[in-house]
Scaffold this motif. Structure first.
Motif, PDB file in Angstrom:
ATOM      1  N   ASP A 148      10.964   1.540  -0.904  1.00 50.46           N
ATOM      2  CA  ASP A 148      10.932   2.673  -1.573  1.00 50.46           C
ATOM      3  C   ASP A 148       9.782   3.488  -1.282  1.00 50.46           C
ATOM      4  OD1 ASP A 148      11.428   4.201  -3.804  1.00 50.46           O
ATOM      5  OD2 ASP A 148      10.020   3.487  -5.025  1.00 50.46           O
ATOM      6  N   MET A 149       9.781   3.435   0.326  1.00 55.50           N
ATOM      7  CA  MET A 149       8.858   4.557   1.044  1.00 55.50           C
ATOM      8  C   MET A 149       9.654   5.528   1.638  1.00 55.50           C
ATOM      9  SD  MET A 149       5.759   3.500   0.611  1.00 55.50           S
ATOM     10  CE  MET A 149       4.719   3.679   2.218  1.00 55.50           C
ATOM     11  N   PRO A 150       9.284   6.547   2.023  1.00 53.37           N
ATOM     12  CA  PRO A 150       9.937   7.628   2.711  1.00 53.37           C
ATOM     13  C   PRO A 150      10.823   7.105   3.796  1.00 53.37           C
ATOM     14  CG  PRO A 150       7.589   8.340   2.233  1.00 53.37           C
ATOM     15  CD  PRO A 150       7.707   6.655   1.862  1.00 53.37           C
ATOM     16  N   VAL A 158       2.818   5.244   5.598  1.00 53.45           N
ATOM     17  CA  VAL A 158       2.157   5.162   4.764  1.00 53.45           C
ATOM     18  C   VAL A 158       1.048   6.421   4.724  1.00 53.45           C
ATOM     19  CG1 VAL A 158      -0.401   4.340   4.010  1.00 53.45           C
ATOM     20  CG2 VAL A 158       1.659   2.695   4.450  1.00 53.45           C
ATOM     21  N   LEU A 159       0.670   6.848   5.891  1.00 55.18           N
ATOM     22  CA  LEU A 159      -0.355   8.200   6.096  1.00 55.18           C
ATOM     23  C   LEU A 159       0.450   9.428   5.654  1.00 55.18           C
ATOM     24  CD1 LEU A 159      -2.119   7.557   9.254  1.00 55.18           C
ATOM     25  CD2 LEU A 159      -2.937   7.234   7.071  1.00 55.18           C
ATOM     26  N   ALA A 160       1.809   9.456   6.089  1.00 53.58           N
ATOM     27  CA  ALA A 160       2.787  10.677   5.782  1.00 53.58           C
ATOM     28  C   ALA A 160       2.974  10.569   4.076  1.00 53.58           C
ATOM     29  CB  ALA A 160       4.450  10.536   6.471  1.00 53.58           C
ATOM     30  N   ASN A 161       3.150   9.341   3.560  1.00 54.76           N
ATOM     31  CA  ASN A 161       3.161   9.386   2.085  1.00 54.76           C
ATOM     32  C   ASN A 161       1.833   9.891   1.338  1.00 54.76           C
ATOM     33  OD1 ASN A 161       5.237   8.925   0.180  1.00 54.76           O
ATOM     34  ND2 ASN A 161       4.205   6.810  -0.607  1.00 54.76           N
ATOM     35  N   SER A 162       0.868   9.465   1.992  1.00 54.23           N
ATOM     36  CA  SER A 162      -0.487   9.911   1.430  1.00 54.23           C
ATOM     37  C   SER A 162      -0.668  11.363   1.498  1.00 54.23           C
ATOM     38  CB  SER A 162      -1.485   9.369   2.320  1.00 54.23           C
ATOM     39  OG  SER A 162      -1.343   7.859   2.415  1.00 54.23           O
ATOM     40  N   HIS A 163       0.283  12.274   2.131  1.00 50.80           N
ATOM     41  CA  HIS A 163       0.295  13.613   2.037  1.00 50.80           C
ATOM     42  C   HIS A 163       0.642  14.186   0.907  1.00 50.80           C
ATOM     43  CE1 HIS A 163      -1.240  13.382   6.194  1.00 50.80           C
ATOM     44  NE2 HIS A 163      -1.136  14.539   6.285  1.00 50.80           N
ATOM     45  N   ILE A 164       1.575  13.619   0.195  1.00 52.49           N
ATOM     46  CA  ILE A 164       1.937  13.997  -1.021  1.00 52.49           C
ATOM     47  C   ILE A 164       0.811  13.573  -2.099  1.00 52.49           C
ATOM     48  CG2 ILE A 164       3.722  13.863  -2.899  1.00 52.49           C
ATOM     49  CD1 ILE A 164       5.680  12.794  -0.766  1.00 52.49           C
ATOM     50  N   PRO A 165       0.223  14.696  -2.744  1.00 50.20           N
ATOM     51  CA  PRO A 165      -0.947  14.415  -3.458  1.00 50.20           C
ATOM     52  C   PRO A 165      -0.364  13.691  -4.819  1.00 50.20           C
ATOM     53  CG  PRO A 165      -0.792  16.733  -2.916  1.00 50.20           C
ATOM     54  CD  PRO A 165       0.615  16.024  -2.583  1.00 50.20           C
ATOM     55  N   CYS A 187       0.963  -1.007   0.040  1.00 53.07           N
ATOM     56  CA  CYS A 187      -0.107   0.043  -0.034  1.00 53.07           C
ATOM     57  C   CYS A 187       0.894   1.162   0.017  1.00 53.07           C
ATOM     58  CB  CYS A 187      -0.936  -0.030   1.088  1.00 53.07           C
ATOM     59  SG  CYS A 187      -1.873   1.465   1.352  1.00 53.07           S
ATOM     60  N   THR A 188       1.130   1.736  -1.095  1.00 56.85           N
ATOM     61  CA  THR A 188       1.854   3.134  -1.161  1.00 56.85           C
ATOM     62  C   THR A 188       1.279   4.209  -0.690  1.00 56.85           C
ATOM     63  OG1 THR A 188       2.689   2.204  -3.523  1.00 56.85           O
ATOM     64  CG2 THR A 188       3.332   4.349  -2.894  1.00 56.85           C
TER      65      THR A 188
END
Ligand SMILES: Cc1cc2nc3c(=O)[nH]c(=O)nc-3n(C[C@H](O)[C@H](O)[C@H](O)COP(=O)(O)OP(=O)(O)OC[C@H]3O[C@@H](n4cnc5c(N)ncnc54)[C@H](O)[C@@H]3O)c2cc1C
Length: 608
Positions: free
Chosen positions: A489-491, A327-334, A270-271
């Motif tokens: 490959d996640m932050p 995952v939630l932090a990555n979701s902040h990048i639209p 889940c990216t």
């Protein structure tokens, strides 16, 4: 192993999307499928440990052995080789753990051939968790993750105590009586889901020797007792089965009706979740989950497209305490990479500056107030006088004990130790109190350290693990780097954690207490003298997406629904807002049950 139980077409209407297949994701899945909802679960890692159970009814399409169905997420310690030699399991745990954040500040290799590729302070090596942004002085250097179906429960110790005092147990209601009753109910359900017991070591000589010796020494001044463990003894009483996520998932595989409502995709990341909009403080919703098949060329039946947008009616992120926040932090990048508009400012996560931290304006408390557990450890070799106690136990109703010892001595007259070879290990705890605010494990188990050398006899070794708590402080945080990536490959996660003065003083008192207690029954095993362990080693990181009554200091409400989102939930130790010393998984299962009930009541379940 790649496991795709493609009962559901991901393009069909899915009720609940779950990221992460550890015990918490599994609890959400079980509750929602039991209630008639259709669930799609994705797991970054592989399915690499299975048990098998008989399939209910006639539908036996997926078979492991005749009439059996494989269930992933089994505890690896159940294998006979580890039941016979627990110290061999240390290597399994080491192999299962990937360190989260490795500072690059001391990566200089002075003796490197000058003609080969080398790194420098300005450009250190950065693969696989190496993190130039990590200050080693404020790191949780031993914090690690396990990736695979079952998460960390494929190797955990199974200690499942309740949080009991006001210090440890978070508030779910402002009304004290109601709060008490909610927790009582949730703990009863959680214990049943994971199968916790305090009686499985009742017929162990070593367990009774340690427990009763301490009870005699301390009387009522300290509450020694059996450690609650998620396990059950097998028909051969020398062995137990340790419980893990397979137990939670079991019916989703064995019951054809439930199986038809459940899909698990392994090696799928889940990216991110894509939100309806990116404006802070407005009512928001998840539009879809972006999911990537990390091994798209395996050509297995039912293979999914490399990247999918999965739509569901509710979304649960239960990826462990680090990756849930990730995952939630990555979701902040639209998706279109535009800068997140900040009210009245230009600061945002879309900026191009190197090594920028991802800002999380929709969830300002994401990654803040994190807690972890200082840990002390030692191992003792039992006093020789206790071997006389083994031969002549002074306590009532010990006929079973005497018979076992007599049989062992008769069979092995040359053994210097009168304890049967397969006698189960001790599993003792002392209750957390405000006067002694730490969680105690006096036992024998495998962790990533503390294996007993071959020239020692493991039957006379006892491990002491004391776990303290730290007070939640806003400045203690987990952030994510935008331009450094982890192995998947996640932050890249970065810790900033410091103990308060109170935390430090308490940790010292805990060490003092451990030494006093340990020396009552033995002497230190050389090499395992009392020591503080590297921060993070307890693997009980919490608070990264805290849930609670105060919306200004939490990410989610007490039902784990993220503030300002109507369809997004979080699960895991990350939701616990208090500092706590006990092992947290049972409490996190409680939260997952409560959150699932909220989802079920909102989604108006289909008929089961
Ligand atoms: C040696 C050891 C001993 C332990 N002993 C105890 C104990 O005695 N008692 C106790 O309470 N706890 C113990 N723990 C900790 C316990 O195992 C954890 O608290 C528990 O597993 C947390 O459950 P979880 O589902 O929240 O997360 P996890 O178990 O970490 O599972 C999360 C899953 O999410 C997956 N994931 C991560 N990112 C993504 C993504 N982007 N997309 C899809 N999937 C993703 C991961 O691969 C992982 O499988 C121990 C752990 C270890 C390693």
């Amino acid at each position: 192993m790649l496991l795709q139980t493609a009962a559901l077409d991901p393009q069909e209407t899915i009720d609940v999307f779950i990221a992460g297949s550890g015990p918490i994701g599994a609890t959400f899945a079980k509750r929602c499928v039991d209630a008639g909802l259709r669930v799609l679960m994705v797991e970054l890692g592989a399915a690499d440990s299975f048990t098998s159970k008989p399939m209910k009814g006639e539908n036996r399409s997926v078979q492991f052995a005749p009439g059996q169905v494989p269930i992933p997420g089994y505890h690896k310690k159940n294998e006979i080789e580890y039941q016979k030699d627990i110290d061999r399991f240390v290597n399994v745990i080491k192999g299962a753990l990937s360190t989260v954040s490795i500072p690059t500040s001391n990566n200089h290799i002075a003796t490197l051939d000058p003609a080969v590729v080398s790194n420098s302070t300005a450009q250190p090596f950065i693969s696989l968790g190496k993190n130039p942004c990590q200050d080693p002085f404020v790191n949780l250097g031993a914090e690690a993750v396990t990736r695979g179906v079952g998460g960390m429960t494929t190797h955990w110790t199974c200690a499942t105590p309740e949080f009991t005092t006001d210090t440890e147990r978070p508030k779910l209601s402002t009304d004290a009586a109601e709060d008490e009753s909610i927790w009582k109910d949730l703990y009863a359900q959680a214990k049943s889901i994971i199968g916790t017991s305090t009686t499985q070591f009742d017929h162990s000589i070593r367990h009774n020797l340690v427990l009763k010796t301490y009870e005699d020494l301390y009387g009522r001044t300290r509450a020694f007792g059996p450690l609650p463990l998620a396990c059950h003894r097998l028909s051969d009483p020398d062995y137990v089965e340790w419980h893990a996520t397979d137990r939670i998932l079991e019916e989703l595989f064995t019951d054809p009706a439930k199986r038809a409502r459940f899909t698990l995709l392994t090696n799928h990341r889940c990216t991110k979740l894509v939100f309806k909009h990116y404006r802070p403080k407005e009512e928001n919703a998840v539009e879809y989950a972006l999911v990537e098949n990390l091994l798209p060329h395996t050509q297995s039946p039912g293979e999914t497209a490399p990247v999918q947008k999965i739509k569901a009616r509710a979304y649960v992120v239960a990826c462990g305490a680090v990756a849930t926040a990730q995952v939630l932090a990555n979701s902040h990048i639209p998706p279109d990479e535009t800068v997140i508009p900040f009210p009245g400012g230009t600061k945002g996560s879309g900026g191009g500056e190197p090594n920028a931290i991802i800002e999380t304006p929709l969830m300002p408390m994401l990654g803040k107030f994190i807690t972890e557990q200082p840990m002390t450890f030692c191992q003792v070799v039992l006093n020789s006088s206790l071997m006389e106690v083994v031969k002549n136990p002074p306590w009532p109703n010990m006929d079973w004990w005497k018979a076992k010892v007599a049989k062992h001595i008769a069979e092995f007259p040359n053994d210097p130790i009168p304890i049967p070879f397969r006698d189960p290990e001790p599993q003792v705890t002392i209750k957390f109190t405000e006067e002694h605010p730490w969680h105690v494990q006096i036992h024998r188990d495998a962790f990533s350290y503390g294996a007993v050398a071959e020239n020692m006899d493991t039957r006379v070794i006892v491990d002491f693990r004391f776990f303290g708590y730290t007070q939640p402080q806003e400045a203690n945080e987990l952030t994510f780097q935008r331009h450094y990536r982890d192995a998947y490959d996640m932050p890249q996660p970065t810790f900033r954690f410091e103990m308060s003065a109170d935390d430090r003083a308490r940790a010292r008192r805990m060490m003092d207490d451990m030494c006093n207690i340990a020396l009552k029954i033995g002497g230190y095993l050389p090499g395992s003298e009392p020591q503080f362990m590297t921060p993070g080693l307890a693997l009980h990181l919490a608070g990264t997406t805290r849930a609670g009554l105060d919306a200004n200091k939490t990410v989610a409400d007490t039902r784990c629904k993220v503030h300002n989102f109507d369809n997004l939930y979080v699960g895991g130790n990350n939701v616990i807002e208090t500092g706590f010393a006990a092992n947290p998984t049972l409490t996190s299962i409680c939260y997952a049950i409560r959150a699932s009930n909220d989802i079920i009541s909102k989604l108006k379940p289909r008929r089961a």
